[in-house]
Write an enzyme that holds these catalytic residues in place. Structure first.
Site, PDB file in Angstrom:
ATOM      1  N   TYR A  48      25.366  41.732  39.096  1.00 18.72           N
ATOM      2  CA  TYR A  48      25.422  40.390  38.524  1.00 18.72           C
ATOM      3  C   TYR A  48      24.000  39.851  38.407  1.00 18.72           C
ATOM      4  O   TYR A  48      23.378  39.464  39.376  1.00 18.72           O
ATOM      5  CB  TYR A  48      26.261  39.454  39.388  1.00 18.72           C
ATOM      6  CG  TYR A  48      27.694  39.880  39.572  1.00 18.72           C
ATOM      7  CD1 TYR A  48      28.288  40.811  38.713  1.00 18.72           C
ATOM      8  CD2 TYR A  48      28.466  39.363  40.606  1.00 18.72           C
ATOM      9  CE1 TYR A  48      29.605  41.199  38.884  1.00 18.72           C
ATOM     10  CE2 TYR A  48      29.789  39.748  40.775  1.00 18.72           C
ATOM     11  CZ  TYR A  48      30.352  40.672  39.923  1.00 18.72           C
ATOM     12  OH  TYR A  48      31.663  41.058  40.106  1.00 18.72           O
ATOM     13  N   PRO A  57      40.969  35.704  38.249  1.00 21.64           N
ATOM     14  CA  PRO A  57      42.213  35.107  38.745  1.00 21.64           C
ATOM     15  C   PRO A  57      42.772  34.011  37.846  1.00 21.64           C
ATOM     16  O   PRO A  57      43.964  33.694  37.927  1.00 21.64           O
ATOM     17  CB  PRO A  57      41.816  34.555  40.112  1.00 21.64           C
ATOM     18  CG  PRO A  57      40.348  34.293  40.000  1.00 21.64           C
ATOM     19  CD  PRO A  57      39.826  35.393  39.123  1.00 21.64           C
ATOM     20  N   GLY A 117      42.110  34.218  34.401  1.00 14.69           N
ATOM     21  CA  GLY A 117      41.993  34.758  33.053  1.00 14.69           C
ATOM     22  C   GLY A 117      40.632  35.253  32.633  1.00 14.69           C
ATOM     23  O   GLY A 117      40.513  35.952  31.632  1.00 14.69           O
ATOM     24  N   GLY A 118      39.576  34.881  33.355  1.00 12.01           N
ATOM     25  CA  GLY A 118      38.236  35.319  32.984  1.00 12.01           C
ATOM     26  C   GLY A 118      37.850  34.844  31.594  1.00 12.01           C
ATOM     27  O   GLY A 118      38.195  33.730  31.172  1.00 12.01           O
TER      28      GLY A 118
END
Length: 334
Positions: A112, A258, A260-261
């Site tokens: 990330y 969690p 839907g992104g």
């Protein structure tokens, strides 16, 4: 990790808070409570309702007690999960606020940024408070902004662990997860490197990401697996079989996306159900995850303080079993 750090004074049962302890912990968390119509949905636990946060504590690996609703730090980086965020101080504020609201499980990865997310966590939170569990991942590289490539070479993974320790300013990582299984490298070789790091005291527990039950079973022949992180939410249940396996084995299941992104959760039927209960569809989705299974550890991520507070308030949603069944049926048809 100790009970004092969680503020629950050791009052637990099989890694799950008793009702009395939950109410006390919920009040202490400082989570924002929605007003108006939501008053019926957010409140104290009663015999006739089921609160999403009722089973609010999970014991990872037998010695890490965490509040089940954690925080995913991925979205604190720049656009495309690349580089530094445009407002670095805001990112630090979000991390600090997440802890104030009761999140003591923070998920990140060396991919990330790359690297910037781990650095941000250390900037914002070091020295770390007692009871905070930082879970990071390695085994996936970023050649470019939109590129995610598995890399499970043992020597590379050993370097990943050492570099994450340095960036996070930790002597030991509580939970280190193999970000992806590299199809070019035998799983046993990749996990062997993590097992070696574990034996050296560099990591405490090991987890996997985006895996089938068969892969988890195979991995456990090399090293104990305490968590699995797969994509899963109320409208995307591709990994239902892996969740069932985790339930059976009492392995923590950390659903990524969690709510839907990048795909979001734009479903008219669920939107109406959420509105009828005075909450947002995202809060309903998080509450559903907490209600769905006591091994689920949602890690919603955001760079917005407002959205963070809304997410954390989902722990207090109360619905009857019949209402949950109705919502589950609506989501299954979505």
């Amino acid at each position: 990790m100790n009970d004092e750090g969680l503020g629950i004074n050791g009052e637990r049962l099989c890694g799950i808070l008793t009702r009395r302890a939950f109410v006390r912990a919920a009040l202490a968390s400082g989570a924002a409570i929605l007003a108006g119509r939501a008053a019926r949905v957010f409140g104290a636990v009663s015999e006739k309702t089921t609160a999403a946060g009722e089973n609010s504590i999970f014991n990872i690996g037998g010695d890490l007690l965490v509040n089940r609703l954690g925080f995913g730090a991925m979205r604190l980086t720049g656009e495309g999960i690349w580089g530094w965020p445009p407002d670095r101080e805001n990112a630090r504020k979000v991390l600090r606020r997440a802890l104030e609201l009761g999140a003591n499980l923070i998920d990140t990865a060396d991919a990330y940024g790359p690297e910037t997310d781990e650095l941000l966590i250390a900037e914002a939170l070091y020295p770390y408070p007692k009871g905070l569990v930082i879970a990071t991942k390695g085994g996936q590289i970023r050649p470019g902004r939109e590129q995610w490539v598995p890399k499970g070479d043992p020597e590379y993974l050993k370097q990943c662990v050492d570099k994450s320790l340095k960036r996070l300013k930790l002597e030991r990582i509580d939970l280190y997860q193999l970000h992806r299984i590299d199809p070019k490298v035998p799983m046993e070789d990749s996990l062997g490197a993590l097992k070696e790091a574990q034996s050296a005291g560099k990591i405490r527990h090991i987890g996997l990401s985006e895996v089938s039950p068969e892969q988890v079973e195979r991995a456990r022949k090399t090293v104990p697996i305490v968590t699995v992180q797969n994509r899963y939410n109320i409208t995307d249940r591709k990994w239902e079989n892996t969740l069932s396996y985790c339930e059976k084995e009492q392995i923590g299941f950390m659903p990524w996306a969690p709510v839907g992104g990048t795909r979001g959760m734009t479903n008219a039927t669920l939107e109406k159900a959420a509105k009828d209960h005075g909450v947002t569809i995202y809060q309903l989705g998080l509450a559903w995850l907490l209600h769905r299974s006591s091994v689920i550890l949602p890690i919603p991520g955001t760079s917005s303080l407002t959205h963070l507070e809304e997410n954390m308030a989902a722990r207090k949603i109360q619905l009857t079993e019949e209402e949950w069944k109705t919502i589950d049926a609506l989501a299954s048809r979505a």
